[in-house]
Design a protein around this motif. Structure first.
Motif, mmCIF file in Angstrom:
data_model
loop_
_atom_site.group_PDB
_atom_site.id
_atom_site.type_symbol
_atom_site.label_atom_id
_atom_site.label_comp_id
_atom_site.label_asym_id
_atom_site.label_seq_id
_atom_site.Cartn_x
_atom_site.Cartn_y
_atom_site.Cartn_z
ATOM 1 N N ALA A 7 0.806 -1.218 0.000
ATOM 2 C CA ALA A 7 0.000 0.000 0.000
ATOM 3 C C ALA A 7 0.843 1.274 0.000
ATOM 4 O O ALA A 7 0.359 2.334 -0.408
ATOM 5 C CB ALA A 7 -0.947 -0.008 1.205
ATOM 6 N N ASP A 8 2.086 1.178 0.430
ATOM 7 C CA ASP A 8 2.966 2.353 0.481
ATOM 8 C C ASP A 8 3.696 2.620 -0.838
ATOM 9 O O ASP A 8 4.391 3.621 -0.962
ATOM 10 C CB ASP A 8 4.018 2.180 1.587
ATOM 11 N N GLN A 9 3.550 1.735 -1.812
ATOM 12 C CA GLN A 9 4.297 1.848 -3.059
ATOM 13 C C GLN A 9 3.468 2.588 -4.112
ATOM 14 O O GLN A 9 2.283 2.296 -4.288
ATOM 15 C CB GLN A 9 4.696 0.468 -3.573
ATOM 16 N N ASN A 10 4.078 3.519 -4.804
ATOM 17 C CA ASN A 10 3.394 4.314 -5.825
ATOM 18 C C ASN A 10 3.352 3.566 -7.153
ATOM 19 O O ASN A 10 4.375 3.057 -7.616
ATOM 20 C CB ASN A 10 4.095 5.650 -6.026
ATOM 21 N N PRO A 11 2.183 3.499 -7.800
ATOM 22 C CA PRO A 11 2.094 2.827 -9.101
ATOM 23 C C PRO A 11 2.752 3.639 -10.205
ATOM 24 O O PRO A 11 2.830 4.864 -10.137
ATOM 25 C CB PRO A 11 0.588 2.710 -9.331
ATOM 26 N N PHE A 12 3.261 2.917 -11.219
ATOM 27 C CA PHE A 12 3.781 3.571 -12.415
ATOM 28 C C PHE A 12 3.567 2.638 -13.598
ATOM 29 O O PHE A 12 3.286 1.452 -13.420
ATOM 30 C CB PHE A 12 5.262 3.957 -12.258
ATOM 31 N N THR A 13 3.679 3.178 -14.794
ATOM 32 C CA THR A 13 3.488 2.392 -16.006
ATOM 33 C C THR A 13 4.843 1.938 -16.528
ATOM 34 O O THR A 13 5.755 2.743 -16.691
ATOM 35 C CB THR A 13 2.749 3.219 -17.079
ATOM 36 N N THR A 14 4.956 0.642 -16.799
ATOM 37 C CA THR A 14 6.208 0.083 -17.306
ATOM 38 C C THR A 14 6.315 0.307 -18.813
ATOM 39 O O THR A 14 5.357 0.736 -19.459
ATOM 40 C CB THR A 14 6.284 -1.433 -17.026
ATOM 41 N N ALA A 15 7.442 -0.036 -19.372
ATOM 42 C CA ALA A 15 7.674 0.122 -20.810
ATOM 43 C C ALA A 15 6.685 -0.702 -21.640
ATOM 44 O O ALA A 15 6.368 -0.342 -22.759
ATOM 45 C CB ALA A 15 9.106 -0.268 -21.156
#
Length: 117
Positions: A7-15
């Motif tokens: 829950a503490d980790q920020n989402p991001f979009t991979t390649a």
């Protein structure tokens, strides 16, 4: 000792186009040889077909159903399925419902190790 909460980790979009949250990798822990992330795709979403020269990957399906293609072989996958993706294997996952899965990479995932046509 390193303990990270998802829950503490920020989402991001991979390649490849999936949304991930790194659980443990070189960006948030003293990891050297592997990485663990939660990945998700909405129903109808898919990653771009790609391969990794260095990384061996394991997907572990948590929720939903998808079509998994590895080097031209296609199978339906769902909760509790573990999928091995060897280095240099072309692969793509297509969500037939909202999906969530764990992705383990060794060595550590890197955008630079993701190759497209």
């Amino acid at each position: 000792m390193t303990i990270n909460q998802l829950a503490d980790q920020n989402p991001f979009t991979t390649a490849d186009g999936s949304t991930i949250r790194s659980i443990l990798d070189a960006t948030n822990a003293p990891v050297q040889n592997q990485s663990l992330a939660e990945a998700s795709l909405p129903a109808g979403g898919q990653t771009d077909r790609h391969y990794h020269k260095l990384s061996e990957e394991i997907y572990f399906m948590l929720d939903g159903e998808a079509s998994m293609e590895i080097d031209g072989e296609v199978k339906t996958v769902g909760p509790n399925d573990a999928i091995l993706i060897p280095p240099n294997a072309w692969h793509q996952i297509t969500a037939t419902s909202d999906i969530r899965f764990l992705c383990c990479c060794a060595p550590v995932y890197a955008h630079e190790d993701t190759y497209f046509k």
